[in-house]
Structure formats: structure tokens, C-alpha cells
Design a protein around this motif. Structure first.
Motif, PDB file in Angstrom:
ATOM      1  N   GLU A 101       0.830  -1.207   0.000  1.00 46.00           N
ATOM      2  CA  GLU A 101       0.000   0.000   0.000  1.00 46.00           C
ATOM      3  C   GLU A 101       0.869   1.263   0.000  1.00 46.00           C
ATOM      4  N   LYS A 102       1.932   1.204   0.783  1.00 44.11           N
ATOM      5  CA  LYS A 102       2.786   2.376   0.945  1.00 44.11           C
ATOM      6  C   LYS A 102       4.227   1.927   1.212  1.00 44.11           C
ATOM      7  N   ALA A 103       5.180   2.728   0.729  1.00 49.57           N
ATOM      8  CA  ALA A 103       6.589   2.425   1.017  1.00 49.57           C
ATOM      9  C   ALA A 103       7.241   3.646   1.649  1.00 49.57           C
ATOM     10  N   VAL A 104       8.016   3.400   2.692  1.00 50.47           N
ATOM     11  CA  VAL A 104       8.771   4.477   3.330  1.00 50.47           C
ATOM     12  C   VAL A 104      10.125   4.593   2.625  1.00 50.47           C
ATOM     13  N   VAL A 105      10.343   5.751   2.022  1.00 54.63           N
ATOM     14  CA  VAL A 105      11.590   5.989   1.289  1.00 54.63           C
ATOM     15  C   VAL A 105      12.572   6.665   2.245  1.00 54.63           C
ATOM     16  N   LEU A 106      13.537   5.898   2.702  1.00 60.47           N
ATOM     17  CA  LEU A 106      14.556   6.438   3.621  1.00 60.47           C
ATOM     18  C   LEU A 106      15.612   7.126   2.766  1.00 60.47           C
ATOM     19  N   SER A 107      15.432   8.424   2.563  1.00 54.18           N
ATOM     20  CA  SER A 107      16.284   9.115   1.574  1.00 54.18           C
ATOM     21  C   SER A 107      17.667   9.446   2.128  1.00 54.18           C
ATOM     22  N   GLN A 108      17.790   9.570   3.428  1.00 51.84           N
ATOM     23  CA  GLN A 108      19.066   9.929   4.081  1.00 51.84           C
ATOM     24  C   GLN A 108      19.561  11.309   3.654  1.00 51.84           C
ATOM     25  N   ALA A 109      18.705  12.053   2.962  1.00 59.96           N
ATOM     26  CA  ALA A 109      19.168  13.300   2.334  1.00 59.96           C
ATOM     27  C   ALA A 109      18.630  14.533   3.044  1.00 59.96           C
ATOM     28  N   HIS A 110      19.319  15.638   2.856  1.00 64.30           N
ATOM     29  CA  HIS A 110      18.858  16.938   3.346  1.00 64.30           C
ATOM     30  C   HIS A 110      19.145  17.953   2.247  1.00 64.30           C
ATOM     31  N   GLY A 111      18.736  19.185   2.489  1.00 69.55           N
ATOM     32  CA  GLY A 111      19.032  20.229   1.493  1.00 69.55           C
ATOM     33  C   GLY A 111      18.369  19.946   0.152  1.00 69.55           C
ATOM     34  N   LYS A 112      19.053  20.393  -0.910  1.00 71.83           N
ATOM     35  CA  LYS A 112      18.480  20.266  -2.268  1.00 71.83           C
ATOM     36  C   LYS A 112      18.254  18.808  -2.663  1.00 71.83           C
ATOM     37  N   ALA A 113      19.125  17.941  -2.198  1.00 70.16           N
ATOM     38  CA  ALA A 113      18.979  16.514  -2.540  1.00 70.16           C
ATOM     39  C   ALA A 113      17.650  15.983  -1.994  1.00 70.16           C
ATOM     40  N   PHE A 114      17.321  16.386  -0.761  1.00 65.95           N
ATOM     41  CA  PHE A 114      16.044  15.945  -0.185  1.00 65.95           C
ATOM     42  C   PHE A 114      14.869  16.527  -0.971  1.00 65.95           C
ATOM     43  N   ASP A 115      14.972  17.811  -1.314  1.00 61.92           N
ATOM     44  CA  ASP A 115      13.870  18.456  -2.046  1.00 61.92           C
ATOM     45  C   ASP A 115      13.596  17.737  -3.369  1.00 61.92           C
ATOM     46  N   ALA A 116      14.672  17.297  -4.028  1.00 64.36           N
ATOM     47  CA  ALA A 116      14.504  16.612  -5.319  1.00 64.36           C
ATOM     48  C   ALA A 116      13.793  15.272  -5.113  1.00 64.36           C
ATOM     49  N   VAL A 117      14.153  14.558  -4.041  1.00 64.21           N
ATOM     50  CA  VAL A 117      13.535  13.247  -3.803  1.00 64.21           C
ATOM     51  C   VAL A 117      12.051  13.431  -3.512  1.00 64.21           C
ATOM     52  N   ILE A 118      11.732  14.344  -2.622  1.00 62.47           N
ATOM     53  CA  ILE A 118      10.326  14.464  -2.220  1.00 62.47           C
ATOM     54  C   ILE A 118       9.467  14.978  -3.384  1.00 62.47           C
ATOM     55  N   ALA A 119      10.044  15.797  -4.241  1.00 60.32           N
ATOM     56  CA  ALA A 119       9.283  16.286  -5.401  1.00 60.32           C
ATOM     57  C   ALA A 119       8.902  15.120  -6.317  1.00 60.32           C
ATOM     58  N   ARG A 120       9.791  14.164  -6.474  1.00 59.62           N
ATOM     59  CA  ARG A 120       9.523  13.028  -7.368  1.00 59.62           C
ATOM     60  C   ARG A 120       8.415  12.137  -6.800  1.00 59.62           C
ATOM     61  N   TYR A 121       8.494  11.834  -5.509  1.00 59.14           N
ATOM     62  CA  TYR A 121       7.546  10.867  -4.931  1.00 59.14           C
ATOM     63  C   TYR A 121       6.179  11.486  -4.629  1.00 59.14           C
ATOM     64  N   ARG A 122       6.125  12.802  -4.628  1.00 63.02           N
ATOM     65  CA  ARG A 122       4.852  13.480  -4.330  1.00 63.02           C
ATOM     66  C   ARG A 122       3.809  13.200  -5.410  1.00 63.02           C
ATOM     67  N   LYS A 123       4.257  12.745  -6.555  1.00 64.94           N
ATOM     68  CA  LYS A 123       3.314  12.468  -7.651  1.00 64.94           C
ATOM     69  C   LYS A 123       2.350  11.338  -7.307  1.00 64.94           C
ATOM     70  N   TYR A 124       2.644  10.581  -6.270  1.00 67.78           N
ATOM     71  CA  TYR A 124       1.767   9.472  -5.864  1.00 67.78           C
ATOM     72  C   TYR A 124       1.346   9.662  -4.412  1.00 67.78           C
ATOM     73  N   PRO A 125       0.382  10.556  -4.185  1.00 65.95           N
ATOM     74  CA  PRO A 125       0.012  10.867  -2.799  1.00 65.95           C
ATOM     75  C   PRO A 125      -0.460   9.624  -2.041  1.00 65.95           C
ATOM     76  N   GLY A 126       0.026   9.499  -0.841  1.00 68.33           N
ATOM     77  CA  GLY A 126      -0.390   8.380   0.018  1.00 68.33           C
ATOM     78  C   GLY A 126       0.384   7.096  -0.226  1.00 68.33           C
ATOM     79  N   ARG A 127       1.154   7.015  -1.317  1.00 67.52           N
ATOM     80  CA  ARG A 127       1.845   5.753  -1.613  1.00 67.52           C
ATOM     81  C   ARG A 127       3.267   5.722  -1.041  1.00 67.52           C
ATOM     82  N   PHE A 128       3.806   6.901  -0.769  1.00 65.94           N
ATOM     83  CA  PHE A 128       5.178   6.943  -0.242  1.00 65.94           C
ATOM     84  C   PHE A 128       5.251   7.894   0.948  1.00 65.94           C
TER      85      PHE A 128
END
Ligand SMILES: [Zn+2]
Length: 387
Positions: A101-128
Motif C-alpha cells: 500500500e505504501k513504502a517508506v523511502v529512507l532518503s538519508q538526504a537533506h538540502g536540495k537533494a532531499f527536495d529533489a527526492v520528495i518532489a519526485r515521490y509526491r506524484k503518488y500521494p499516500g503511496r510513499f
């Protein structure tokens, strides 16, 4: 060898010289025979190398294919595997097929790297659920702390629901960039960050130590040898021991009772589940994910199943092994079935066979999803009660 010679003779057959398709076919036959010859030679126990030993079970016992998990699943331990929109779409399709149903993406990232990751996964609300990493910049300089806390708050506002995966295999918290060599999880410099996680309702995923086989001598007595050698820690110097690392986890969890901790991979205590049980008993804010330790627990199915029953409200499902369909299905087979003596050489390199744990419906529904929901909800509730 006779067939090898016959094949060479075949190759020399002059009638075939002018027919490229036939030549190609013969070349293929030759290669097959060479491979067959090599395999036949390897069957001598004196010559067979341990790394090439990949037994196949011949038992005629039930072999269950689990297409889809018995209950909806939250995978509490995934990483940023999908680097493009296509890969992400494929991952979501696989999740739908197998029941994640949902996956936790442990990005380990902060700053711009984190922003890029969250922008990508936001396309599937509730799934990540995307988690960030701490920014340890300047951790070895006076004044470290406030800037790292500010960055944590910024990531939280940007959508980070937790922090992880942090990791310390003995020489410090080294899974993030920059690494904080020499700073362990219970270090006073970690206090403002771990307190802030409690205040914001962000659970923390932490990897301490590694399975005990990695600490054992790499010799004929090490029963996890082929996997342990890949990840060996027996040759480390100036590093905390397995027991000392467990101490850092336990002290940090006790120091920050409002913060929820998820020790990944059974806190690397598969060889001694009672050690993890003792930490669960003394730290009500501690959970553990079961990711990437399916082989270690499938070797001791009865003891592992008893542990699952006893701590069924503290263990959460996770994978940490990519996003392949068969990978998910193998994890379900280990948890749900009572299949015996099977191998999965694509996923595991231990030389022991796997046994299904045959967990009950009640335990499965908790581990698959309910406990993960509890971790997220409880963290938020703790945060609210603090305000
Ligand atoms: Zn991981």
C-alpha cells in the motif's frame, strides 16, 4: 570429453564452411558443451569452490508461490530506488500487484537533494512516506547543533515524515553526507536533533552494528561466511563492538522517551533475538524493522516465529532489497508459508536453506501494516501532547 571431440569434428566438417547459420549453430553447441564440461568438472568436492556452491533443494515438499501479501502492507524500509518517472511508475505498478500500500523511502538526504527526492515521490500521494537525513555539517566543530535543527525543521515542513536511515557500524554515523565519523547515536551532540524529532513527531530509523557473522573470524567455522565476507567487520580497528553499539541504541532511546525509534534489520540481533527483546522490554519507544534479515530468521523458523508472536506489536515489515516483484514475493513466502528447505540465490548468499515462519493472520496484519501506522500516529500524538 568424447562429445567435446565429436563437436570439434563437427566444426571441421567442410560441408558447413559456406553456411554461416549452420556455423553459428555449431559454435553455440560447442559453447554449451564447454560449459557442460566445466560444470561436470566442478562436481568434484575437492575442486568446487565455496562461492560456486549453490545447492538446489530436491525435496518433494510444498513450494508455495505467494503472488500477493495476505494483508495490505506498509514497507517501512525502502530507499530512493526510482530515479526517473518511468521507474517510479513501474515501482507503483509492482506495489499494486503484490499488495504494498505504501513504502517508506529512507532518503538519508537533506538540502536540495532531499527536495529533489520528495518532489519526485509526491506524484503518488499516500503511496510513499519520504524521510530525510540529518545534516552533520560541522559536527566536529564548536557550535554544531542549531543549524542542523533548522535544516531538520525545514525538511519537516517540506514533507519529511521521519528521519533515516542513519547508520553506525562501529566508527560513527556514516550513512549520511557528510558522515559523522566518531559520533555515535548516544553522543550528546545528537540530543538536540533527537529531541526535535520527538517534538515534530518524526520517527527515527537507525541501523546499528551488523549481523554477528560479520564480526566472527572469516574461516571454516563461520556459518554465515559467504555473506559475512562481503560485509566483514572482523578486520576493523578502533570501532565499537556489537555489544557497545547496542548500548548506544538503548541509551539514546532511553534518553529521548518521546521520540520513536525504529531499529532496522531486527537491530542486527538475529543471532540473539533475546537481546532485542530485552531492549523492547526496557524501551517502550523502540520498534524494529525486519528488512533484509529474512534469510537470518528463516534459518530458525520456530524461534523466529515465537519472537514474532511475543513482540507482534513492535516489529514492522520492511524490505531494503530493491523493488523487484519476486523480491516482495519471497518475503511473503518466508513470513506466511510453512514451506521448508528452499533457497533464493538471487536474494541471499548464506549457505543455509530457508524455512517459512507460518505466521498467524493476527501477527501478519500487525507486522504488515498496523504497527507501521502505530509508529507514525504515536509519533504525531507524542508531538501534540508536548505542545
Ligand atoms: Zn536500508
Amino acid at each position: 570429453m568424447n562429445s567435446f571431440r565429436a563437436c570439434l569434428a563437427f566444426q571441421r566438417n567442410r560441408r558447413d564452411v559456406a553456411r554461416p547459420a549452420a556455423r553459428r549453430r555449431h559454435a553455440q553447441v560447442l559453447l554449451l558443451m564447454l560449459a557442460w564440461g566445466a560444470a561436470a568438472q566442478g562436481t568434484s568436492p575437492e575442486q568446487l569452490l565455496l562461492k560456486d556452491f549453490k545447492p538446489r533443494s530436491i525435496y518433494r515438499v510444498p513450494a508455495t508461490k505467494i503472488e500477493r501479501a495476505r494483508h495490505p502492507v506498509i514497507d517501512m524500509h525502502a530507499h530512493d530506488y526510482a530515479k526517473t518517472d518511468e521507474q517510479l511508475a513501474a515501482w507503483v505498478r509492482t506495489m499494486d500487484e503484490v499488495g504494498i500500500e505504501k513504502a517508506v523511502v529512507l532518503s538519508q538526504a537533506h538540502g536540495k537533494a532531499f527536495d529533489a527526492v520528495i518532489a519526485r515521490y509526491r506524484k503518488y500521494p499516500g503511496r510513499f512516506s519520504v524521510w530525510c537525513g540529518f545534516d552533520f555539517t560541522g559536527y566536529d566543530q564548536p557550535g554544531f547543533g542549531p543549524a542542523a535543527v533548522t535544516e531538520l525543521e525545514r525538511c519537516f515542513k517540506a514533507g519529511a515524515e521521519g528521519v533515516g536511515e542513519m547508520g553506525d557500524k562501529g566508527k560513527g554515523l556514516s550513512f549520511t553526507r557528510p558522515a559523522a565519523w566518531g559520533m555515535h547515536f548516544d553522543d550528546p551532540r545528537m540530543d538536540p536533533l533527537l529531541e526535535k524529532c520527538g517534538e515534530l513527531g518524526m520517527p527515527v530509523n537507525i541501523h546499528v552494528a551488523d549481523p554477528m557473522w560479520m564480526y566472527e573470524p572469516m574461516d571454516q567455522f563461520n556459518d554465515g561466511l559467504m555473506n559475512a565476507y562481503q560485509w566483514r567487520l572482523d578486520n576493523q580497528t578502533n570501532a565499537l563492538s556489537h555489544a557497545e553499539l547496542m548500548g548506544t541504541l538503548e541509551r539514546a532511546a532511553k534518553k529521548h522517551p518521546r521520540t520513536l525509534f525504529v531499529a532496522c534489520h531486527f537491530a542486527n540481533c538475529c543471532y540473539d533475538l533475546a537481546r532485542l527483546g530485552a531492549m523492547f522490554d526496557s524501551c517502550p519507544n523502540l520498534y524494529a524493522d525486519i528488512s533484509a534479515r529474512f534469510a537470518e530468521t528463516a534459518a530458525i523458523p520456530r524461534a523466529a516465529a515465537r519472537f514474532y508472536r511475543k513482540y507482534q506489536d513492535r516489529l514492522v515489515y520492511g524490505t531494503d532489497m530493491g523493488r523487484g516483484k519476486e523480491m516482495y514475493q519471497t518475503t511473503f513466502r518466508v513470513l506466511e508459508t510453512e514451506d521448508e528447505h528452499f533457497y533464493d540465490w538471487n536474494l541471499f548468499t548464506y549457505h543455509w536453506p530457508l524455512y517459512g515462519l507460518g505466521l498467524s493472520d493476527e501477527v501478519l496484519s500487525r507486522v504488515y501494516r498496523e504497527n507501521a501506522q502505530t509508529v507514525l500516529q504515536k509519533a504525531r500524538a507524542n508531538a501534540q501532547s508536548a505542545r
